[in-house]
Design an enzyme around this catalytic site. Sequence first.
Site, PDB file in Angstrom:
ATOM      1  N   THR A  21      36.607  39.563  42.181  1.00 52.52           N
ATOM      2  CA  THR A  21      36.142  39.674  43.581  1.00 52.52           C
ATOM      3  C   THR A  21      34.589  40.408  43.752  1.00 52.52           C
ATOM      4  O   THR A  21      34.374  41.113  42.944  1.00 52.52           O
ATOM      5  CB  THR A  21      37.026  40.645  44.376  1.00 52.52           C
ATOM      6  N   HIS A  38      48.570  50.178  34.617  1.00 51.73           N
ATOM      7  CA  HIS A  38      48.672  51.034  33.732  1.00 51.73           C
ATOM      8  C   HIS A  38      50.011  51.137  33.160  1.00 51.73           C
ATOM      9  O   HIS A  38      50.077  51.757  31.927  1.00 51.73           O
ATOM     10  CB  HIS A  38      48.491  52.574  34.216  1.00 51.73           C
TER      11      HIS A  38
END
Length: 205
Positions: A124, A176
């Site tokens: 992005t 994560h």
Amino acid sequence: MLTTFNEIDMSAFMDIRKQFQEPFQKKHGVKLGFMGGFVRGVVQAVKEQPVVNAVIEGDEIIYRDYIDVSIAVASPTGLVVPVLRNCERMTIANVEQTIVELSIKAREGKIGLEEMKGGTFTITNGGVFGSMMGTPIINPPQSAILGMHAIKNRAVVVGNQIVARPIMYVALTYDHRLIDGREAVLFLRKIKESVEDPTNILLDL
């Protein structure tokens, strides 16, 4: 979800754009932009850290042998996010040509759902709107997203001198549960190295 940040000196890539823009455009029919370099940088980084391109499905981790990058382009109703398929096979020229094709289809309202499905990673670029820094949000079920930002001249230390260089801040948000901090940092550092020294991209290093 966690985010790691870095900064990229865009000098070398901007010099290449300036030097080769005219012959590049003449040969390939499109301008040499920044996105081609970043997509190729992502490809190089995925080769070293394939987990960033992986996904969690149930109790399994699925590693892909292809890299499909989702990118945002403008349409009459707002931003849409089509997918560049098999970026591992693309040159910078292929990337830029495909982006132009998708942008034209988006402006004409002809982007289909199939063209927006199945990305493995997203880039992005808030920099086109002037964003200096931001934390991009992952597009599920993907595991990571790269945020590009505005290029601004900033004071940096080169050797023993303080000089002005065109700097872009970049951010990588990652899942994560799947990606460790070390892997995320090394992934983003590889993109930095690839863009700062474009020979890494051109020679597939």
